[in-house]
Design a protein around this motif. Sequence first.
Motif, PDB file in Angstrom:
ATOM      1  N   VAL A 102     -40.454  -9.596 -22.695  1.00  0.00           N
ATOM      2  CA  VAL A 102     -41.005  -8.247 -22.834  1.00  0.00           C
ATOM      3  C   VAL A 102     -40.597  -7.653 -24.181  1.00  0.00           C
ATOM      4  CG1 VAL A 102     -40.965  -5.897 -21.927  1.00  0.00           C
ATOM      5  CG2 VAL A 102     -41.085  -7.840 -20.358  1.00  0.00           C
ATOM      6  N   ARG A 103     -39.343  -7.807 -24.530  1.00  0.00           N
ATOM      7  CA  ARG A 103     -38.845  -7.282 -25.793  1.00  0.00           C
ATOM      8  C   ARG A 103     -39.500  -8.000 -26.973  1.00  0.00           C
ATOM      9  NH1 ARG A 103     -34.034  -4.625 -25.515  1.00  0.00           N
ATOM     10  NH2 ARG A 103     -33.216  -5.663 -27.372  1.00  0.00           N
ATOM     11  N   MET A 104     -39.696  -9.305 -26.831  1.00  0.00           N
ATOM     12  CA  MET A 104     -40.350 -10.078 -27.894  1.00  0.00           C
ATOM     13  C   MET A 104     -41.793  -9.602 -28.086  1.00  0.00           C
ATOM     14  SD  MET A 104     -39.737 -12.823 -29.953  1.00  0.00           S
ATOM     15  CE  MET A 104     -38.693 -14.039 -29.147  1.00  0.00           C
ATOM     16  N   ALA A 105     -42.501  -9.374 -26.974  1.00  0.00           N
ATOM     17  CA  ALA A 105     -43.884  -8.907 -27.060  1.00  0.00           C
ATOM     18  C   ALA A 105     -43.954  -7.535 -27.728  1.00  0.00           C
ATOM     19  CB  ALA A 105     -44.503  -8.856 -25.667  1.00  0.00           C
ATOM     20  N   ALA A 106     -43.025  -6.662 -27.377  1.00  0.00           N
ATOM     21  CA  ALA A 106     -43.022  -5.320 -27.956  1.00  0.00           C
ATOM     22  C   ALA A 106     -42.736  -5.356 -29.450  1.00  0.00           C
ATOM     23  CB  ALA A 106     -41.988  -4.455 -27.245  1.00  0.00           C
ATOM     24  N   ARG A 107     -41.937  -6.294 -29.860  1.00  0.00           N
ATOM     25  CA  ARG A 107     -41.605  -6.389 -31.283  1.00  0.00           C
ATOM     26  C   ARG A 107     -42.843  -6.625 -32.137  1.00  0.00           C
ATOM     27  NH1 ARG A 107     -36.673  -9.908 -33.913  1.00  0.00           N
ATOM     28  NH2 ARG A 107     -37.162  -9.480 -36.104  1.00  0.00           N
ATOM     29  N   PHE A 108     -43.797  -7.373 -31.598  1.00  0.00           N
ATOM     30  CA  PHE A 108     -45.013  -7.682 -32.351  1.00  0.00           C
ATOM     31  C   PHE A 108     -46.223  -6.890 -31.858  1.00  0.00           C
ATOM     32  CE2 PHE A 108     -42.328 -11.458 -32.786  1.00  0.00           C
ATOM     33  CZ  PHE A 108     -42.314 -11.600 -34.161  1.00  0.00           C
ATOM     34  N   GLY A 109     -46.011  -5.952 -30.948  1.00  0.00           N
ATOM     35  CA  GLY A 109     -47.121  -5.169 -30.435  1.00  0.00           C
ATOM     36  C   GLY A 109     -48.128  -5.995 -29.674  1.00  0.00           C
ATOM     37  N   ALA A 110     -47.644  -7.021 -28.984  1.00  0.00           N
ATOM     38  CA  ALA A 110     -48.541  -7.922 -28.251  1.00  0.00           C
ATOM     39  C   ALA A 110     -49.061  -7.261 -26.977  1.00  0.00           C
ATOM     40  CB  ALA A 110     -47.819  -9.217 -27.906  1.00  0.00           C
ATOM     41  N   LYS A 125     -55.073  -6.354 -15.451  1.00  0.00           N
ATOM     42  CA  LYS A 125     -55.379  -5.380 -16.498  1.00  0.00           C
ATOM     43  C   LYS A 125     -54.393  -5.543 -17.657  1.00  0.00           C
ATOM     44  CE  LYS A 125     -55.978  -0.400 -17.232  1.00  0.00           C
ATOM     45  NZ  LYS A 125     -55.914   0.930 -16.597  1.00  0.00           N
ATOM     46  N   PRO A 126     -54.906  -5.686 -18.888  1.00  0.00           N
ATOM     47  CA  PRO A 126     -54.026  -5.859 -20.046  1.00  0.00           C
ATOM     48  C   PRO A 126     -53.054  -4.691 -20.200  1.00  0.00           C
ATOM     49  CG  PRO A 126     -56.302  -6.375 -20.621  1.00  0.00           C
ATOM     50  CD  PRO A 126     -56.327  -5.759 -19.254  1.00  0.00           C
ATOM     51  N   ILE A 127     -51.824  -5.030 -20.572  1.00  0.00           N
ATOM     52  CA  ILE A 127     -50.777  -4.031 -20.772  1.00  0.00           C
ATOM     53  C   ILE A 127     -50.419  -4.004 -22.254  1.00  0.00           C
ATOM     54  CG2 ILE A 127     -48.424  -3.348 -20.180  1.00  0.00           C
ATOM     55  CD1 ILE A 127     -48.765  -4.957 -17.577  1.00  0.00           C
ATOM     56  N   ALA A 128     -50.699  -2.916 -22.915  1.00  0.00           N
ATOM     57  CA  ALA A 128     -50.458  -2.808 -24.354  1.00  0.00           C
ATOM     58  C   ALA A 128     -49.006  -2.436 -24.623  1.00  0.00           C
ATOM     59  CB  ALA A 128     -51.390  -1.776 -24.974  1.00  0.00           C
ATOM     60  N   THR A 129     -48.400  -3.086 -25.610  1.00  0.00           N
ATOM     61  CA  THR A 129     -47.050  -2.716 -26.057  1.00  0.00           C
ATOM     62  C   THR A 129     -47.076  -2.155 -27.476  1.00  0.00           C
ATOM     63  OG1 THR A 129     -46.549  -4.908 -26.985  1.00  0.00           O
ATOM     64  CG2 THR A 129     -46.064  -4.560 -24.646  1.00  0.00           C
ATOM     65  N   LYS A 130     -48.242  -2.142 -28.077  1.00  0.00           N
ATOM     66  CA  LYS A 130     -48.350  -1.609 -29.440  1.00  0.00           C
ATOM     67  C   LYS A 130     -48.007  -0.127 -29.432  1.00  0.00           C
ATOM     68  CE  LYS A 130     -51.446  -1.667 -33.435  1.00  0.00           C
ATOM     69  NZ  LYS A 130     -52.791  -2.061 -33.938  1.00  0.00           N
ATOM     70  N   GLY A 131     -47.140   0.265 -30.349  1.00  0.00           N
ATOM     71  CA  GLY A 131     -46.704   1.651 -30.412  1.00  0.00           C
ATOM     72  C   GLY A 131     -45.524   1.954 -29.518  1.00  0.00           C
ATOM     73  N   ARG A 132     -45.049   0.953 -28.753  1.00  0.00           N
ATOM     74  CA  ARG A 132     -43.920   1.157 -27.840  1.00  0.00           C
ATOM     75  C   ARG A 132     -42.693   0.352 -28.267  1.00  0.00           C
ATOM     76  NH1 ARG A 132     -45.859   0.146 -21.808  1.00  0.00           N
ATOM     77  NH2 ARG A 132     -43.776   1.016 -21.458  1.00  0.00           N
ATOM     78  N   LYS A 133     -42.688  -0.071 -29.503  1.00  0.00           N
ATOM     79  CA  LYS A 133     -41.630  -0.957 -29.991  1.00  0.00           C
ATOM     80  C   LYS A 133     -40.246  -0.351 -29.813  1.00  0.00           C
ATOM     81  CE  LYS A 133     -40.169  -3.478 -34.132  1.00  0.00           C
ATOM     82  NZ  LYS A 133     -40.518  -3.838 -35.541  1.00  0.00           N
ATOM     83  N   GLU A 134     -40.044   0.839 -30.339  1.00  0.00           N
ATOM     84  CA  GLU A 134     -38.727   1.467 -30.248  1.00  0.00           C
ATOM     85  C   GLU A 134     -38.362   1.794 -28.810  1.00  0.00           C
ATOM     86  OE1 GLU A 134     -38.570   4.816 -32.813  1.00  0.00           O
ATOM     87  OE2 GLU A 134     -38.841   3.645 -34.665  1.00  0.00           O
ATOM     88  N   GLU A 135     -39.352   2.228 -28.054  1.00  0.00           N
ATOM     89  CA  GLU A 135     -39.122   2.597 -26.650  1.00  0.00           C
ATOM     90  C   GLU A 135     -38.580   1.424 -25.844  1.00  0.00           C
ATOM     91  OE1 GLU A 135     -41.952   3.406 -22.758  1.00  0.00           O
ATOM     92  OE2 GLU A 135     -42.726   3.852 -24.772  1.00  0.00           O
ATOM     93  N   LEU A 154     -37.476  -1.772 -27.242  1.00  0.00           N
ATOM     94  CA  LEU A 154     -36.386  -2.511 -27.871  1.00  0.00           C
ATOM     95  C   LEU A 154     -35.059  -1.769 -27.794  1.00  0.00           C
ATOM     96  CD1 LEU A 154     -38.051  -4.031 -31.089  1.00  0.00           C
ATOM     97  CD2 LEU A 154     -37.570  -5.134 -28.910  1.00  0.00           C
ATOM     98  N   GLU A 155     -35.089  -0.454 -27.863  1.00  0.00           N
ATOM     99  CA  GLU A 155     -33.851   0.308 -27.904  1.00  0.00           C
ATOM    100  C   GLU A 155     -33.363   0.746 -26.530  1.00  0.00           C
ATOM    101  OE1 GLU A 155     -34.369   3.542 -30.572  1.00  0.00           O
ATOM    102  OE2 GLU A 155     -34.805   2.261 -32.308  1.00  0.00           O
ATOM    103  N   ASP A 156     -34.231   0.683 -25.551  1.00  0.00           N
ATOM    104  CA  ASP A 156     -33.842   1.121 -24.204  1.00  0.00           C
ATOM    105  C   ASP A 156     -34.089  -0.031 -23.223  1.00  0.00           C
ATOM    106  OD1 ASP A 156     -33.546   2.269 -21.685  1.00  0.00           O
ATOM    107  OD2 ASP A 156     -34.299   4.217 -22.352  1.00  0.00           O
ATOM    108  N   ARG A 157     -33.020  -0.680 -22.813  1.00  0.00           N
ATOM    109  CA  ARG A 157     -33.153  -1.825 -21.912  1.00  0.00           C
ATOM    110  C   ARG A 157     -33.711  -1.431 -20.546  1.00  0.00           C
ATOM    111  NH1 ARG A 157     -31.388  -6.738 -23.033  1.00  0.00           N
ATOM    112  NH2 ARG A 157     -30.209  -7.066 -24.965  1.00  0.00           N
ATOM    113  N   GLU A 158     -33.494  -0.192 -20.155  1.00  0.00           N
ATOM    114  CA  GLU A 158     -34.020   0.254 -18.865  1.00  0.00           C
ATOM    115  C   GLU A 158     -35.548   0.309 -18.899  1.00  0.00           C
ATOM    116  OE1 GLU A 158     -34.130   1.150 -14.982  1.00  0.00           O
ATOM    117  OE2 GLU A 158     -32.360   0.555 -16.145  1.00  0.00           O
ATOM    118  N   ASN A 159     -36.109   0.772 -20.008  1.00  0.00           N
ATOM    119  CA  ASN A 159     -37.562   0.777 -20.158  1.00  0.00           C
ATOM    120  C   ASN A 159     -38.114  -0.651 -20.153  1.00  0.00           C
ATOM    121  OD1 ASN A 159     -37.818   3.554 -20.282  1.00  0.00           O
ATOM    122  ND2 ASN A 159     -37.613   3.623 -22.519  1.00  0.00           N
ATOM    123  N   ALA A 160     -37.396  -1.554 -20.834  1.00  0.00           N
ATOM    124  CA  ALA A 160     -37.821  -2.947 -20.856  1.00  0.00           C
ATOM    125  C   ALA A 160     -37.774  -3.542 -19.452  1.00  0.00           C
ATOM    126  CB  ALA A 160     -36.928  -3.754 -21.805  1.00  0.00           C
TER     127      ALA A 160
END
Length: 739
Positions: free
Chosen positions: A587-595, A670-680, A682-688
């Motif tokens: 999940v964190r890897m996907a968020a890093r690239f906005g996958a 349904k596709p789940i977008a992580t683009k724009g949620r990188k900091e949210e 990566l920085e908060d493990r609870e959100n991840a």
Amino acid sequence: MAGETTCWAQQGHQVICVEVHKKTTQISKRAAELKPRSRVRVQSVSGSDSKGLPSDSVQMNGASLTGEEEKNGVLIDRGIREKEKTGGRADAWNASLKCGVEKKCVKDVISSHLDVLWDDGYGTKTVKDYFEEAKEMIRPDGGPPRWFCPVECGQPLKDSPVLLFCPGLDGVGSALALHHKALGKVFEVRCLHIPVRDRTPFEGLVTIVEKTVRLEHASSPSKPIYLLGDSFGGCLVLAIAARNPEIDLVVILANPATSFDRSQLQPLFPLSEAWPDGLYNAMPYLLSFIMGDPVKMARVNIDHRLPRRLQIEQLFQNLIALLPCLSDLADIVPKDTLIWKLKLLKSAASYTNSRIHAVKAEVLVLSSGNDYMLPSGDEAQRLKSSLKNCTVRYFKDNGHTILLEDGVNLLTVIKGTGKYRRSRTINFVTDFVPPSMSEFKYGNDELVGLLSFATGSAMFSTLDDGKIVKGLHGVPNEGPVLFVGNHMLMGLEVCSLVLEFLRERKIMVRGVAHPVVLGEREWVSSPEFSFTDWMKVMGAVPVTASNLFKLLSTKSHVLLYPGGARESLHHRGEEYRLFWPDQQEFVRMAARFGATIVPFGTVGEDDIAELVLDYNDLMKIPVLNDYIRNATSSSIRIRDKSKGEVANQELHLPGLLPKLPGRFYFLFGKPIATKGRKEEILEDRENAKQLYLHIKSEVEGCIAYLLKKREEDPYRNIVDRTVYHALHSPLHEVPAFDP
């Protein structure tokens, strides 16, 4: 056009590229008086702007090109030669000009990638094309051995390595005719032509090839150099590898003649000198059956999906067309040349075998099971045990001329054995060459055709508004996309998933697999091209964090199974249960690239087979339990042992009882977008963690939906699907339930 070649001459940092076309008239004996009507395109290797040489600066049979070229020793003699500045024998990249020179423009922009399902041309050329080209090239010109570039190869991809082909007994250099278009996309292909009347000793040929290899290495020291040797050429390229251990070489051997002293035909070779000249015309027909399989040669351009009757008719027509060409062997290898070549083979095998211990290069051996000229199967095993880095692929139904026969797509073999790279180490992402249409057909028809027919996969996807539709329309077209789902027993669903994305959307889904699955089968003495090799051709890579990072960074569509081996080797009663680790790193890897993350579920294993012997049962069997423990302990572990049962799964083959096949069903959520949620994220493990649990819940929901809805499918049974397929539509269009 048969016999077209591109000639090359290197001068300093310039490469002169001349495209040669066949014309209907023959070249005049006074070729020096001929003035081509075209311009020669010159391009700097360093990337500077290209310029044209005027047509009257080109002259034939030793006349000068221009003052500058003459000063540097560049001469043309029915081709282009490069001579050393100190004078002496011409030994550079050149080829026979047939009748004239025609303009060839070098593209300003070189492509850096190939489209999915590209046309590799395999099956469009036949052995007849080889003979037609050979007839053009064997015309005597008094010149030395030389390099030529087939026009069919075209412009390679950016940063493609060089492939130097050394021919077999014929010496023509056209034995790659069936593979020119495919190889030319990913290699700068150059073929060695040894004229019929040339009598250069083996050491002289080694010197010619070695000079080219060292020149290429000096020009591009970070790139590998591919040396492909067919039969006699195998001795030549191995000798080069032994003499140049410091150069990064990838050596490919097709039935190498290093076993010449053990040939089945050794008692007959002395009789070649006593063979009456009047009867030698019959020799080509004998040689054709000894050196190759005419039936395999004639099957090259036959579509295996045709009805059996049409295949037989086309095979018969191809054999009739091939028979007149066999008489050309008498001109390609005349009696005096055959006698010389047999002596050359003897010296080549002796020279190479005495130095084989010095070979440090990466080696791939293609070995034929029906080679009646050399004991190629035994020789492949000898080379594998003698060389430090040697891979063997065995083709049990092919003859000595394996490169001219059906069933061997050379580029596919190179890709499937993991031998294609553009630098010193292979990069599974940047060095990946997408599958061609012929490879897709081979995989779909030959390798997994029966499984595809038995499972009749039904695909469903979810649009952005939450509506479920038939097909894959809900899957994003642009990457990076990460598919996350459940493994069925033995991972049987992977083939259907990858092939359906290629067929319906032309999307290349890169799967990440356990390294053991993609590893070399060291315990197999004569490994054939297998399903494991095909997985690599279709984009599978070892599952590592670095590979996942590289795939997402290049905006790929990636297939990930968090449950891994534990899910695919589940126990009885655990069907469709998820075994995911607690870590949410993907999940964190996907968020890093906005996958975009697409959760999916698949069901149907219980409609294909029944699990009768699971891991617990197998570990109760003496001897077998020790074998499983030993195999697991020696395999690569991709997870820390402390991470629970997902990381501690021991590898084994469960006992299965086949059933009358049902059907595989896939639902992409349904596709789940992580683009724009990188900091949210990566920085908060609870959100991840919350996103991770949401994805897991979505996968479980997809599985539950499919298990319920498949009961409404009127074509769940293979018998019903087969009847519908026979009466109405292709197999992939057989209806399923209404979503």
